[in-house]
Design a protein around this motif. Structure first.
Motif, PDB file in Angstrom:
ATOM      1  N   GLU A  21       0.915  -1.087  -0.021  1.00  8.22           N
ATOM      2  CA  GLU A  21      -0.003  -0.064  -0.001  1.00  8.22           C
ATOM      3  C   GLU A  21       0.881   1.306  -0.162  1.00  8.22           C
ATOM      4  OE1 GLU A  21      -2.703  -0.247   3.429  1.00  8.22           O
ATOM      5  OE2 GLU A  21      -3.403  -2.022   2.586  1.00  8.22           O
ATOM      6  N   MET A  22       2.057   1.201   0.864  1.00  2.00           N
ATOM      7  CA  MET A  22       2.781   2.413   1.044  1.00  2.00           C
ATOM      8  C   MET A  22       3.286   2.663  -0.455  1.00  2.00           C
ATOM      9  SD  MET A  22       4.274   1.850   4.878  1.00  2.00           S
ATOM     10  CE  MET A  22       5.222   3.476   5.122  1.00  2.00           C
ATOM     11  N   ILE A  23       4.047   1.449  -1.005  1.00  6.32           N
ATOM     12  CA  ILE A  23       4.784   1.482  -2.025  1.00  6.32           C
ATOM     13  C   ILE A  23       3.787   2.048  -3.378  1.00  6.32           C
ATOM     14  CG2 ILE A  23       5.814   0.140  -4.084  1.00  6.32           C
ATOM     15  CD1 ILE A  23       6.893  -1.898  -1.718  1.00  6.32           C
ATOM     16  N   ARG A  24       2.675   1.593  -3.521  1.00  2.00           N
ATOM     17  CA  ARG A  24       1.884   1.993  -4.508  1.00  2.00           C
ATOM     18  C   ARG A  24       1.435   3.546  -4.309  1.00  2.00           C
ATOM     19  NH1 ARG A  24      -1.660  -3.195  -4.831  1.00  2.00           N
ATOM     20  NH2 ARG A  24      -0.346  -4.580  -6.283  1.00  2.00           N
ATOM     21  N   ALA A  25       1.530   4.099  -3.217  1.00  2.00           N
ATOM     22  CA  ALA A  25       1.199   5.359  -2.976  1.00  2.00           C
ATOM     23  C   ALA A  25       2.295   6.146  -3.623  1.00  2.00           C
ATOM     24  CB  ALA A  25       0.900   5.618  -1.620  1.00  2.00           C
ATOM     25  N   LEU A  26       3.455   5.820  -3.073  1.00  2.00           N
ATOM     26  CA  LEU A  26       4.792   6.377  -3.649  1.00  2.00           C
ATOM     27  C   LEU A  26       5.017   6.081  -5.089  1.00  2.00           C
ATOM     28  CD1 LEU A  26       7.195   5.285  -0.723  1.00  2.00           C
ATOM     29  CD2 LEU A  26       6.369   7.697  -1.086  1.00  2.00           C
ATOM     30  N   VAL A  27       4.695   5.213  -5.590  1.00  2.00           N
ATOM     31  CA  VAL A  27       4.771   5.117  -7.189  1.00  2.00           C
ATOM     32  C   VAL A  27       3.819   5.913  -7.926  1.00  2.00           C
ATOM     33  CG1 VAL A  27       4.795   3.286  -9.047  1.00  2.00           C
ATOM     34  CG2 VAL A  27       5.833   3.042  -7.132  1.00  2.00           C
ATOM     35  N   ASP A  28       2.577   6.054  -7.214  1.00  2.00           N
ATOM     36  CA  ASP A  28       1.803   7.110  -7.710  1.00  2.00           C
ATOM     37  C   ASP A  28       1.984   8.372  -7.931  1.00  2.00           C
ATOM     38  OD1 ASP A  28       0.312   4.716  -8.423  1.00  2.00           O
ATOM     39  OD2 ASP A  28      -1.226   5.015  -6.808  1.00  2.00           O
ATOM     40  N   GLN A  29       2.782   8.960  -6.701  1.00  2.00           N
ATOM     41  CA  GLN A  29       3.228  10.319  -6.580  1.00  2.00           C
ATOM     42  C   GLN A  29       4.424  10.533  -7.746  1.00  2.00           C
ATOM     43  OE1 GLN A  29       4.254  10.694  -2.502  1.00  2.00           O
ATOM     44  NE2 GLN A  29       2.091  10.821  -1.941  1.00  2.00           N
ATOM     45  N   ARG A  30       5.217   9.742  -7.656  1.00  2.00           N
ATOM     46  CA  ARG A  30       6.436   9.469  -8.529  1.00  2.00           C
ATOM     47  C   ARG A  30       6.715   8.427  -9.375  1.00  2.00           C
ATOM     48  NH1 ARG A  30       7.345  11.774  -3.478  1.00  2.00           N
ATOM     49  NH2 ARG A  30       8.159  13.826  -3.174  1.00  2.00           N
ATOM     50  N   PRO A  31       5.923   8.378 -10.429  1.00  2.00           N
ATOM     51  CA  PRO A  31       5.894   7.253 -11.269  1.00  2.00           C
ATOM     52  C   PRO A  31       7.173   7.177 -12.131  1.00  2.00           C
ATOM     53  CG  PRO A  31       4.505   8.852 -12.343  1.00  2.00           C
ATOM     54  CD  PRO A  31       4.877   9.547 -11.033  1.00  2.00           C
ATOM     55  N   THR A  32       8.116   8.174 -12.319  1.00  2.00           N
ATOM     56  CA  THR A  32       9.424   8.184 -12.991  1.00  2.00           C
ATOM     57  C   THR A  32      10.546   7.492 -12.126  1.00  2.00           C
ATOM     58  OG1 THR A  32       9.746  10.397 -12.713  1.00  2.00           O
ATOM     59  CG2 THR A  32       8.678   9.839 -14.604  1.00  2.00           C
ATOM     60  N   TYR A  33      10.238   7.536 -10.728  1.00  2.00           N
ATOM     61  CA  TYR A  33      11.411   7.083  -9.821  1.00  2.00           C
ATOM     62  C   TYR A  33      11.689   5.607 -10.179  1.00  2.00           C
ATOM     63  CZ  TYR A  33      11.986  11.232  -7.161  1.00  2.00           C
ATOM     64  OH  TYR A  33      12.144  12.580  -6.775  1.00  2.00           O
ATOM     65  N   GLY A  34      13.036   5.239  -9.854  1.00  2.00           N
ATOM     66  CA  GLY A  34      13.316   3.737 -10.100  1.00  2.00           C
ATOM     67  C   GLY A  34      13.261   3.260  -8.730  1.00  2.00           C
ATOM     68  N   TYR A  35      13.578   1.878  -8.643  1.00  2.00           N
ATOM     69  CA  TYR A  35      13.223   0.751  -7.436  1.00  2.00           C
ATOM     70  C   TYR A  35      14.113   1.447  -6.273  1.00  2.00           C
ATOM     71  CZ  TYR A  35      17.195  -2.242  -8.338  1.00  2.00           C
ATOM     72  OH  TYR A  35      18.444  -2.434  -8.785  1.00  2.00           O
ATOM     73  N   ARG A  36      15.322   1.983  -6.637  1.00  2.00           N
ATOM     74  CA  ARG A  36      16.234   2.386  -5.542  1.00  2.00           C
ATOM     75  C   ARG A  36      15.761   3.788  -4.782  1.00  2.00           C
ATOM     76  NH1 ARG A  36      21.513  -0.067  -5.252  1.00  2.00           N
ATOM     77  NH2 ARG A  36      21.683  -1.661  -6.873  1.00  2.00           N
ATOM     78  N   LYS A  52      10.304  -1.236  10.787  1.00  2.00           N
ATOM     79  CA  LYS A  52      11.873  -1.974  10.060  1.00  2.00           C
ATOM     80  C   LYS A  52      11.848  -1.549   8.824  1.00  2.00           C
ATOM     81  CE  LYS A  52      13.517  -6.551   9.238  1.00  2.00           C
ATOM     82  NZ  LYS A  52      13.386  -7.799   9.061  1.00  2.00           N
ATOM     83  N   LEU A  53      12.922  -1.201   8.674  1.00  2.00           N
ATOM     84  CA  LEU A  53      13.275  -0.684   7.048  1.00  2.00           C
ATOM     85  C   LEU A  53      13.592  -1.824   6.109  1.00  2.00           C
ATOM     86  CD1 LEU A  53      16.003   1.868   7.913  1.00  2.00           C
ATOM     87  CD2 LEU A  53      13.741   2.256   7.930  1.00  2.00           C
ATOM     88  N   VAL A  54      13.248  -1.484   4.775  1.00  2.00           N
ATOM     89  CA  VAL A  54      13.286  -2.511   3.616  1.00  2.00           C
ATOM     90  C   VAL A  54      14.591  -1.964   2.905  1.00  2.00           C
ATOM     91  CG1 VAL A  54      12.107  -3.103   1.658  1.00  2.00           C
ATOM     92  CG2 VAL A  54      11.041  -2.434   3.729  1.00  2.00           C
ATOM     93  N   ASN A  55      15.383  -3.225   2.507  1.00  2.00           N
ATOM     94  CA  ASN A  55      16.513  -2.954   1.558  1.00  2.00           C
ATOM     95  C   ASN A  55      15.930  -2.925   0.041  1.00  2.00           C
ATOM     96  OD1 ASN A  55      16.259  -5.762   0.837  1.00  2.00           O
ATOM     97  ND2 ASN A  55      18.042  -6.113   2.042  1.00  2.00           N
ATOM     98  N   HIS A  56      16.570  -2.447  -0.887  1.00  2.00           N
ATOM     99  CA  HIS A  56      16.407  -2.348  -2.328  1.00  2.00           C
ATOM    100  C   HIS A  56      15.887  -3.792  -2.942  1.00  2.00           C
ATOM    101  CE1 HIS A  56      20.725  -3.089  -3.049  1.00  2.00           C
ATOM    102  NE2 HIS A  56      20.047  -3.409  -3.973  1.00  2.00           N
ATOM    103  N   LYS A  57      16.565  -4.849  -2.472  1.00  2.00           N
ATOM    104  CA  LYS A  57      16.441  -6.102  -3.094  1.00  2.00           C
ATOM    105  C   LYS A  57      14.917  -6.413  -2.724  1.00  2.00           C
ATOM    106  CE  LYS A  57      20.474  -7.186  -1.463  1.00  2.00           C
ATOM    107  NZ  LYS A  57      21.484  -7.996  -0.927  1.00  2.00           N
ATOM    108  N   THR A  58      14.531  -6.264  -1.476  1.00  2.00           N
ATOM    109  CA  THR A  58      13.239  -6.632  -1.119  1.00  2.00           C
ATOM    110  C   THR A  58      12.119  -5.886  -1.899  1.00  2.00           C
ATOM    111  OG1 THR A  58      14.061  -7.241   1.106  1.00  2.00           O
ATOM    112  CG2 THR A  58      11.507  -6.774   1.032  1.00  2.00           C
ATOM    113  N   TYR A  59      12.267  -4.580  -2.013  1.00  2.00           N
ATOM    114  CA  TYR A  59      11.275  -3.865  -2.556  1.00  2.00           C
ATOM    115  C   TYR A  59      11.262  -4.291  -4.164  1.00  2.00           C
ATOM    116  CZ  TYR A  59       9.506  -0.304  -5.536  1.00  2.00           C
ATOM    117  OH  TYR A  59       8.875   0.327  -6.518  1.00  2.00           O
ATOM    118  N   TYR A  60      12.546  -4.630  -4.512  1.00  2.00           N
ATOM    119  CA  TYR A  60      12.488  -4.987  -5.983  1.00  2.00           C
ATOM    120  C   TYR A  60      11.741  -6.212  -6.399  1.00  2.00           C
ATOM    121  CZ  TYR A  60      14.614  -5.954 -10.869  1.00  2.00           C
ATOM    122  OH  TYR A  60      14.672  -6.228 -11.887  1.00  2.00           O
ATOM    123  N   PHE A  61      11.798  -7.290  -5.453  1.00  2.00           N
ATOM    124  CA  PHE A  61      11.144  -8.571  -5.708  1.00  2.00           C
ATOM    125  C   PHE A  61       9.696  -8.329  -5.490  1.00  2.00           C
ATOM    126  CE2 PHE A  61      15.499 -10.493  -4.358  1.00  2.00           C
ATOM    127  CZ  PHE A  61      15.599 -11.298  -5.871  1.00  2.00           C
TER     128      PHE A  61
END
Length: 70
Positions: A21-36, A52-61
């Motif tokens: 839910e948080m990721i989709r909100a961020l991607v909707d706000q900034r659609p041109t940003y990459g996964y990092r 707990k923080l998330v590393n870029h690999k977890t987000y990528y998967f």
């Protein structure tokens, strides 16, 4: 014969649903940003609410499993 499985079934935990839910909100706000960059923004948001923080690999998967990547 190659064994196939859905990535989405692998990531089906409650905490992942909250992250999605948080990721989709961020991607909707900034659609041109990459996964990092999205991972960085997500960690800033998670740090503010003391989760707990998330590393870029977890987000990528997660992004691949739920078709969030561009």
């Amino acid at each position: 014969m190659r064994k196939t499985c859905s990535n989405a079934s692998f990531f089906n935990r409650e905490e992942d649903k909250e992250l999605l839910e948080m990721i989709r909100a961020l991607v909707d706000q900034r659609p041109t940003y990459g996964y990092r960059r999205i991972t960085s923004l997500l960690n800033q948001k998670l740090g503010k609410i003391r989760q707990k923080l998330v590393n870029h690999k977890t987000y990528y998967f997660l992004a691949i499993a739920y078709f969030i990547l561009l």
